[in-house]
Design a protein around this motif. Structure first.
Motif, short mmCIF file in Angstrom:
data_model
loop_
_atom_site.label_atom_id
_atom_site.label_comp_id
_atom_site.label_asym_id
_atom_site.label_seq_id
_atom_site.Cartn_x
_atom_site.Cartn_y
_atom_site.Cartn_z
N GLU A 219 0.81 -1.16 0.04
CA GLU A 219 0.02 0.10 0.07
C GLU A 219 0.81 1.24 0.09
O GLU A 219 0.59 2.15 -0.79
CB GLU A 219 -0.90 0.04 1.16
CG GLU A 219 -1.65 1.11 1.37
CD GLU A 219 -2.66 1.25 2.46
OE1 GLU A 219 -3.11 2.26 3.07
OE2 GLU A 219 -2.54 0.06 3.26
N LEU A 220 1.83 1.16 0.86
CA LEU A 220 2.67 2.32 1.00
C LEU A 220 3.71 2.64 -0.21
O LEU A 220 3.86 3.64 -0.81
CB LEU A 220 3.77 2.32 2.06
CG LEU A 220 2.89 2.30 3.58
CD1 LEU A 220 4.14 1.99 4.77
CD2 LEU A 220 2.15 3.81 3.76
N ILE A 221 4.18 1.58 -0.85
CA ILE A 221 4.81 1.55 -2.27
C ILE A 221 4.19 2.38 -3.18
O ILE A 221 4.57 3.20 -3.99
CB ILE A 221 5.61 0.43 -2.57
CG1 ILE A 221 6.67 -0.11 -1.36
CG2 ILE A 221 5.98 0.52 -3.86
CD1 ILE A 221 7.20 -1.48 -1.60
N GLU A 222 2.62 1.66 -3.22
CA GLU A 222 1.91 2.43 -4.27
C GLU A 222 1.65 4.01 -3.88
O GLU A 222 1.61 4.70 -4.93
CB GLU A 222 0.60 1.64 -4.14
CG GLU A 222 -0.19 2.01 -5.41
CD GLU A 222 0.47 1.40 -6.78
OE1 GLU A 222 0.05 2.30 -7.79
OE2 GLU A 222 0.99 0.60 -6.98
N LYS A 223 1.28 4.41 -2.75
CA LYS A 223 1.11 5.49 -2.49
C LYS A 223 2.49 6.57 -2.77
O LYS A 223 2.25 7.63 -3.11
CB LYS A 223 0.67 5.79 -1.11
CG LYS A 223 -0.75 5.28 -0.60
CD LYS A 223 -1.85 6.21 -1.02
CE LYS A 223 -2.89 5.60 -0.57
NZ LYS A 223 -4.03 6.42 -1.13
N VAL A 224 3.66 6.06 -2.36
CA VAL A 224 4.72 7.02 -2.48
C VAL A 224 5.04 7.35 -3.77
O VAL A 224 5.84 8.22 -4.21
CB VAL A 224 5.88 6.25 -1.85
CG1 VAL A 224 6.49 5.28 -2.75
CG2 VAL A 224 6.82 7.49 -1.36
#
Length: 232
Positions: A219-224
């Protein structure tokens, strides 16, 4: 009843009847004057009590007062020889003062903690003092108003300004207001900054921990990819 009787008479007949009732009329006038004076005192405290009780929602210590007030109304006890109102007024102000002080203290304590957390953020220190003040005022968290409840007038003014229920609502809203402040600071530095709130789960095993971490990592990789991320 003799007043109605005298209204139905006239002339010498009325005068004669008044003379016959002289002692009763004289005694009743004295009683009426005393009750009128008593009423002036009692109604002042009664109205004062009603003013305070408007702000007693959710204060369990006032349940007995509400019941007693209803009893005074139902039994028409306003002008009883015993003053039932002043003790209720004192009990009400004591309970409200205690409750208001408690909710104000709770708000102040949480505000200080959240403010300390905000001051510790790197992004907060990187924006200007004027920017910080603007954000704090926009979110309504620039400071905590002092509470003055030394006398009953001060207490009523404080309740009229911010009721107990409103302090509770303001306390519940504090975390999101500070989160908003941090987001605004980050966006001033990085316009594309995103705020991501990680949901909490009950993790009972090592495999569950790894699964949760992997999901959040994805989730965080996609957001960043879209810009800097603040985790809340």
């Amino acid at each position: 009843t003799f007043i109605d009787e005298l209204k139905g008479l006239s002339g010498n007949e009325r005068l004669g009847r008044m003379l016959n009732l002289y002692d009763q009329i004289k005694g009743d006038i004295k009683t009426w004057i005393a009750k009128a004076n008593l009423f002036e005192d009692r109604i002042r405290y009664w109205n004062r009590l009603q003013d305070f009780l408007k702000y007693g929602k959710g204060v369990k210590a006032l349940d007995g007062v509400h019941a007693a007030v209803e009893g005074i109304i139902q039994k028409r006890m306003l002008l009883d020889p015993t003053d039932h109102i002043l003790p209720l007024l004192k009990q009400t102000t004591q309970s409200l003062r205690s409750a208001l002080t408690t909710v104000h203290s709770t708000y102040s304590t949480l505000h200080k903690k959240l403010m300390d957390d905000l001051l510790a953020l790197d992004v907060w220190g990187k924006i200007s003092k004027d920017q910080r003040q603007t954000i704090l005022h926009e979110e309504g968290i620039a400071g905590v108003l002092a509470l003055e409840v030394g006398n009953d007038d001060d207490l009523l003014n404080a309740l009229e300004s911010t009721s107990i229920v409103l302090w509770q609502e303001k306390t519940a809203a504090l975390p999101i207001r500070f989160i908003n402040a941090a987001q605004k600071a980050a966006k001033l530095l990085e316009p594309k900054t995103q705020h991501v709130r990680l949901t909490s789960n009950t993790l009972r095993s090592e495999s569950e921990v790894k699964t949760w971490v992997a999901a959040k990592e994805t989730e965080l990789i996609e957001k960043v990819k879209s810009g800097p991320v603040i985790i809340g």
